[in-house]
Design a protein around this motif. Sequence first.
Motif, short mmCIF file in Angstrom:
data_model
loop_
_atom_site.label_atom_id
_atom_site.label_comp_id
_atom_site.label_asym_id
_atom_site.label_seq_id
_atom_site.Cartn_x
_atom_site.Cartn_y
_atom_site.Cartn_z
N GLY A 85 -4.91 -15.71 4.09
CA GLY A 85 -6.05 -15.26 3.45
C GLY A 85 -5.71 -13.61 2.90
O GLY A 85 -6.56 -13.08 2.04
N TYR A 86 -4.66 -13.01 3.18
CA TYR A 86 -4.48 -11.78 2.57
C TYR A 86 -3.33 -11.79 1.63
O TYR A 86 -2.77 -12.72 1.42
CB TYR A 86 -3.48 -10.87 3.81
CG TYR A 86 -4.32 -10.52 4.86
CD1 TYR A 86 -5.35 -9.22 4.71
CD2 TYR A 86 -4.58 -10.98 6.09
CE1 TYR A 86 -6.19 -8.98 5.89
CE2 TYR A 86 -5.45 -10.47 7.33
CZ TYR A 86 -6.08 -9.44 7.05
OH TYR A 86 -6.99 -9.36 7.93
N TYR A 87 -3.57 -10.87 0.81
CA TYR A 87 -2.80 -10.77 -0.70
C TYR A 87 -1.25 -10.54 -0.26
O TYR A 87 -1.42 -9.41 0.39
CB TYR A 87 -3.35 -9.77 -1.59
CG TYR A 87 -2.41 -9.93 -2.77
CD1 TYR A 87 -2.67 -10.81 -3.88
CD2 TYR A 87 -1.76 -8.91 -3.19
CE1 TYR A 87 -2.14 -10.92 -4.98
CE2 TYR A 87 -0.92 -8.74 -4.29
CZ TYR A 87 -1.20 -9.96 -5.02
OH TYR A 87 -0.53 -9.76 -6.38
N ILE A 88 -0.37 -11.19 -0.69
CA ILE A 88 1.03 -11.12 -0.25
C ILE A 88 1.77 -10.52 -1.64
O ILE A 88 1.58 -11.29 -2.67
CB ILE A 88 1.84 -12.10 0.14
CG1 ILE A 88 0.85 -12.70 1.55
CG2 ILE A 88 3.10 -12.08 0.54
CD1 ILE A 88 0.99 -11.71 2.49
N SER A 89 2.14 -9.70 -1.73
CA SER A 89 2.72 -8.87 -3.02
C SER A 89 3.63 -9.51 -3.59
O SER A 89 4.03 -9.58 -4.87
CB SER A 89 2.72 -7.20 -3.08
OG SER A 89 3.70 -7.18 -2.00
N ASN A 90 4.73 -9.87 -2.89
CA ASN A 90 6.02 -10.25 -3.46
C ASN A 90 5.91 -12.03 -3.82
O ASN A 90 6.70 -12.18 -4.55
CB ASN A 90 7.12 -10.36 -2.14
CG ASN A 90 6.87 -10.94 -0.91
OD1 ASN A 90 5.81 -11.48 -0.67
ND2 ASN A 90 7.76 -11.04 -0.14
N ILE A 91 4.52 -12.63 -3.27
CA ILE A 91 4.53 -14.07 -3.97
C ILE A 91 3.32 -13.99 -5.10
O ILE A 91 3.05 -14.77 -5.78
CB ILE A 91 4.33 -14.87 -3.04
CG1 ILE A 91 2.90 -14.53 -2.25
CG2 ILE A 91 5.61 -15.03 -1.87
CD1 ILE A 91 2.50 -15.78 -1.22
N GLY A 92 2.49 -12.45 -4.94
CA GLY A 92 1.65 -12.58 -6.09
C GLY A 92 0.50 -13.51 -5.65
O GLY A 92 -0.40 -13.73 -6.81
N ALA A 93 0.23 -13.75 -4.65
CA ALA A 93 -1.04 -14.62 -4.19
C ALA A 93 -1.40 -14.31 -2.79
O ALA A 93 -0.73 -13.78 -2.10
CB ALA A 93 -0.62 -16.14 -4.47
N ASP A 94 -2.59 -15.09 -2.49
CA ASP A 94 -2.95 -15.11 -0.93
C ASP A 94 -2.22 -15.87 -0.24
O ASP A 94 -1.42 -16.94 -0.42
CB ASP A 94 -4.50 -15.40 -0.89
CG ASP A 94 -5.37 -14.47 -1.47
OD1 ASP A 94 -4.87 -13.48 -1.63
OD2 ASP A 94 -6.64 -14.93 -1.67
N ALA A 95 -1.81 -15.52 0.90
CA ALA A 95 -1.14 -16.34 1.88
C ALA A 95 -1.70 -17.37 2.40
O ALA A 95 -2.98 -17.69 2.42
CB ALA A 95 -0.75 -15.42 3.17
N PRO A 96 -0.78 -18.80 2.26
CA PRO A 96 -1.30 -19.95 2.66
C PRO A 96 -1.76 -20.17 4.00
O PRO A 96 -1.54 -19.25 4.80
CB PRO A 96 -0.34 -20.87 2.33
CG PRO A 96 0.79 -20.07 2.35
CD PRO A 96 0.45 -18.74 2.17
#
Length: 145
Positions: A85-96
């Motif tokens: 649910g946290y935003y991960i900048s290197n994938i550009g999306a929320d963590a699955p």
Amino acid sequence: MAARRIMAATLGVSMLAACDPLPQPLYSETTPPPAYRAQPGGVRVDNEGFQLDPEGYRIDKSGARIGMIDVPAKTAGDNSNAVAGYYISNIGADAPGRVASPSEGAGSGVGMGPGAMNVPTPAQMPQQAPIAPAPGNVPPPAGYR
């Protein structure tokens, strides 16, 4: 004469700076003991008495490794993620995934259970007996200012 004293003082300070007052251990003369010992038959045994295989893992009497965990088999089908649910900048999306649920018994302990949120107010707390004699009621000792 003063030049000799200055020269002697300089020499003394330089010699004092060169010496180390603490002894240094000689690591080359002492070697740490190995974590295992070899039995007469060539079997290696660790310090707790477990036999070791050629790679250094503990084995039981039948030769199976002790304490080995098959991580992929143990975690198969589990999609928990500590940062779900946290935003991960290197994938550009929320963590699955989902946040892992607490283990069994995690909801029992100090501050948990019925009545844990019913903390008494100071007016509901029992009154403490006064300390006798109270420090403010005792005269200071003689000679004390």
